[in-house]
Design an enzyme around this catalytic site. Structure first.
Site, mmCIF file in Angstrom:
data_model
loop_
_atom_site.group_PDB
_atom_site.id
_atom_site.type_symbol
_atom_site.label_atom_id
_atom_site.label_comp_id
_atom_site.label_asym_id
_atom_site.label_seq_id
_atom_site.Cartn_x
_atom_site.Cartn_y
_atom_site.Cartn_z
ATOM 1 C CB ILE A 56 -0.948 0.020 1.218
ATOM 2 C CG1 ILE A 56 -1.847 -1.218 1.223
ATOM 3 C CG2 ILE A 56 -1.786 1.306 1.218
ATOM 4 C CD1 ILE A 56 -2.697 -1.367 -0.018
ATOM 5 N NE ARG B 261 17.774 -9.432 -36.864
ATOM 6 C CZ ARG B 261 17.668 -10.699 -36.468
ATOM 7 N NH1 ARG B 261 18.075 -11.039 -35.249
ATOM 8 N NH2 ARG B 261 17.161 -11.624 -37.259
ATOM 9 C CE LYS C 264 10.322 -22.385 -43.876
ATOM 10 N NZ LYS C 264 10.472 -23.299 -45.024
ATOM 11 C CG HIS C 265 5.713 -19.587 -42.710
ATOM 12 N ND1 HIS C 265 6.368 -18.400 -42.473
ATOM 13 C CD2 HIS C 265 6.273 -20.101 -43.833
ATOM 14 C CE1 HIS C 265 7.267 -18.193 -43.413
ATOM 15 N NE2 HIS C 265 7.240 -19.214 -44.253
ATOM 16 C CG ASN D 108 -11.514 -24.985 -43.230
ATOM 17 O OD1 ASN D 108 -12.116 -24.934 -42.166
ATOM 18 N ND2 ASN D 108 -11.993 -24.438 -44.349
ATOM 19 C CG PHE E 281 -19.059 -29.749 -38.936
ATOM 20 C CD1 PHE E 281 -19.286 -29.226 -40.210
ATOM 21 C CD2 PHE E 281 -19.558 -29.054 -37.842
ATOM 22 C CE1 PHE E 281 -19.973 -28.035 -40.390
ATOM 23 C CE2 PHE E 281 -20.249 -27.855 -38.017
ATOM 24 C CZ PHE E 281 -20.455 -27.348 -39.287
ATOM 25 C CG HIS F 128 -9.360 -18.700 -36.959
ATOM 26 N ND1 HIS F 128 -10.270 -19.248 -36.071
ATOM 27 C CD2 HIS F 128 -9.836 -18.971 -38.191
ATOM 28 C CE1 HIS F 128 -11.256 -19.804 -36.755
ATOM 29 N NE2 HIS F 128 -11.021 -19.652 -38.039
#
Length: 535
Positions: free
Chosen positions: A138, A227, A286-287, A429, A484, A535
């Site tokens: 405090i 960088r 990769k990515h 997907n 699905f 995503h």
């Protein structure tokens, strides 16, 4: 609202005659105290800080003696006094402030050195509710915020790493600090109290079971200025949030160049993926998408099988291991140009082998993250944030619902679970073909699920041709879909690639159509009831 007092422009050089020191982290405390005393600075201090300085022979005025009030209530009240806060907050260029200082005998305080009770560390240690509450500071935040507000006249130091620059300022300025330095310290001080309050608020919300409180704060500590970001025209930095989960934020870098933004992102994706498996496993990324993933009898076996999935894309990738890296596996890895290798540990032989690849980054985490552990994921949007729980969902064979006439074999069942765990870490997907606990084709990030199925099969065929194999790895494989199949076409494309069994969440309005297509082709299919969009 009180009127704003009128004052002159901010002074540049301000002498330091009196300092208040009250720190929990006593790193460098004694050396700082001796250095300030040698420069003629009077030191006010409290509790453990005062004791440590006095024992080291540093002259100190205890705050209780300065205020005329002793520390009380188990130390909860010690610096909360007008003679302390008045000395910090008084503007020396306002007659009304200086008259009040004279009238009430309030000496000015020119330097405040404070760091806070270790609340975050106390929580991380699993302390009980009462102990965590007692470690909420405090007085410290009040001192820090007051000094930072009045940085025109007061220097506020919250980090022991700034002690050396403080002393250099005093030497260069004949006992004075510059306005630019005080402003940098003030900004750092507000960031520290903001992060501290965010940590307390997050802990309290958790104690109350509020997963998403009305207000939420995020804080981090700068670990590395990068960088550039994803692209050279973007700037970037890496912040840590104090989470102890093993991974890129907590890893020790054994060798290699500085990690880039993309390295960090991809390495995190690779390590989180490989943590899904109990047996020795390798993931090549990769990515942020896997080029190949495999379990094996050991890492050497797993690496060879993971690389075989897509050796072309693996060039320049990230390699993650879920076991201590051994020399034999390291020798195989060294044959490929890779950006990063991450593992819980590496034996001496592996370290010697990889040391020859001086630009290769090697990260050791000491442990594996728990894929089932809870946590939060945060994504920024224009004007806000999306916050969700970490995708810690996991499917076991016992959770699966067989929906076709044919029941999967034991071998198919094992591969289905493996493939679905990989699909969880593939951008949607997502389609993953697998055989013998190794990926043999991966389709990622397509707008159409049928395109993902076809791309994965096409890449598998290319890999087989390059390896001189008589047929693609998808022949006799299983396939996993992260969500699905909205139509039967994606499943039909997988069947044409040679799969024998399918795993998918189910839940489409056309499930019956997709099941019929599987039955027509003699496929076994299971539903998970769990989707893994990424995503």
């Amino acid at each position: 609202m009180s009127p704003t007092p009128q004052h002159t422009s901010s002074p540049d050089l301000v002498p330091v005659a009196r300092a208040l020191i009250s720190v929990s982290d006593k790193t460098g405390l004694v050396d700082l105290g001796k250095a300030l005393a040698a420069r003629g600075v009077e030191i006010l201090s409290t509790g453990g800080s005062a004791k440590a300085l006095l024992e080291a022979g540093v002259p100190v005025v205890e705050v209780g003696a300065h205020t005329g009030f002793p520390e009380m209530m188990d130390g909860r009240v010690k610096t909360l006094h007008p003679r302390i806060h008045g000395g910090i907050l008084a503007r020396r260029d306002l007659d009304s402030h200086t008259r009040a200082m004279d009238e009430h005998d309030i000496p000015g305080i020119d330097l405040v050195v404070v760091n806070l009770y270790p609340f975050e560390a106390t929580v991380a240690q699993g302390a009980d509710f009462a102990t965590c509450i007692e470690n909420i500071d405090i007085g410290g935040p009040s001192l820090i915020r007051g000094a930072a507000k009045n940085h025109d006249f007061v220097a506020i130091v919250t980090d022991p790493s700034d002690y050396a620059e403080l002393l250099a300022q005093l030497d260069a300025g004949d006992g004075r600090t510059t306005l630019a330095f005080r402003r940098r310290l003030a900004a750092k001080a507000y960031a520290r109290t903001g992060a501290y309050d965010s940590a307390i608020a997050a802990w309290f919300a958790g104690q109350l079971g509020e997963e998403y409180p009305h207000r939420i704060g995020f804080s981090g500590e700068l670990k590395q200025t990068l960088r550039y970001g994803e692209n050279p025209h973007q700037t970037a930095a890496f912040y840590t949030n104090g989470e102890t989960r093993p991974g890129v934020a907590t890893a020790a870098q054994l060798q290699g160049k500085e990690l880039s933004y993309n390295n960090l992102n991809d390495t995190d994706a690779a390590f989180e993926l490989v943590a899904e498996f109990e047996r020795p496993a390798i993931a090549i990324i990769k990515h942020a998408n896997p080029c190949g993933v495999a379990e094996g009898t050991d890492l050497h076996d797993a690496y060879a099988r993971a690389l075989a999935c897509d050796p072309v894309s693996a060039f320049g990738g990230i390699i993650a291991c879920n076991r201590t890296l051994d020399a034999a596996t390291a020798e195989e890895i060294a044959k490929l140009f890779a950006e990063v290798v991450i593992a819980p540990d590496a034996d001496e032989g592996a370290r010697r082998v990889l040391a020859a690849k001086k630009n290769l980054r090697v990260l050791l985490t000491g442990a594996m993250p728990d894929p089932a552990a809870a946590g939060l994921s945060v994504k920024s949007l224009s004007g806000g944030y999306l916050v969700q729980t970490r995708d810690n969902g996991r499917i076991a064979a016992a959770d699966l619902k067989v929906v076709t006439k044919r029941v999967p074999t034991a071998a198919e069942l094992a591969d289905l679970v493996f493939a679905f765990r990989v699909a969880k870490h593939v951008k949607s997907n997502a389609i993953v073909y697998a055989k013998g606990a190794a990926t043999v084709g991966i389709g990622a990030g397509q707008m159409s699920r049928v395109d993902s199925s076809r791309i994965a099969a096409w890449k598998s065929a290319d890999a087989a041709t390059a390896a001189g194999l008589p047929e693609p790895g998808t022949r006799g494989s299983v396939v996993a879909s992260d969500a699905f199949f909205p139509f039967a076409d994606g499943l039909i494309a997988a069947a044409e690639a040679g799969v024998t069994a399918v795993i998918q969440p189910g839940g489409s309005v056309r499930d019956a159509e997709v099941i019929a297509a599987a039955d027509e082709r003699g496929l076994a299919m299971v539903f998970t009831g769990m989707r893994h969009f990424r995503h």
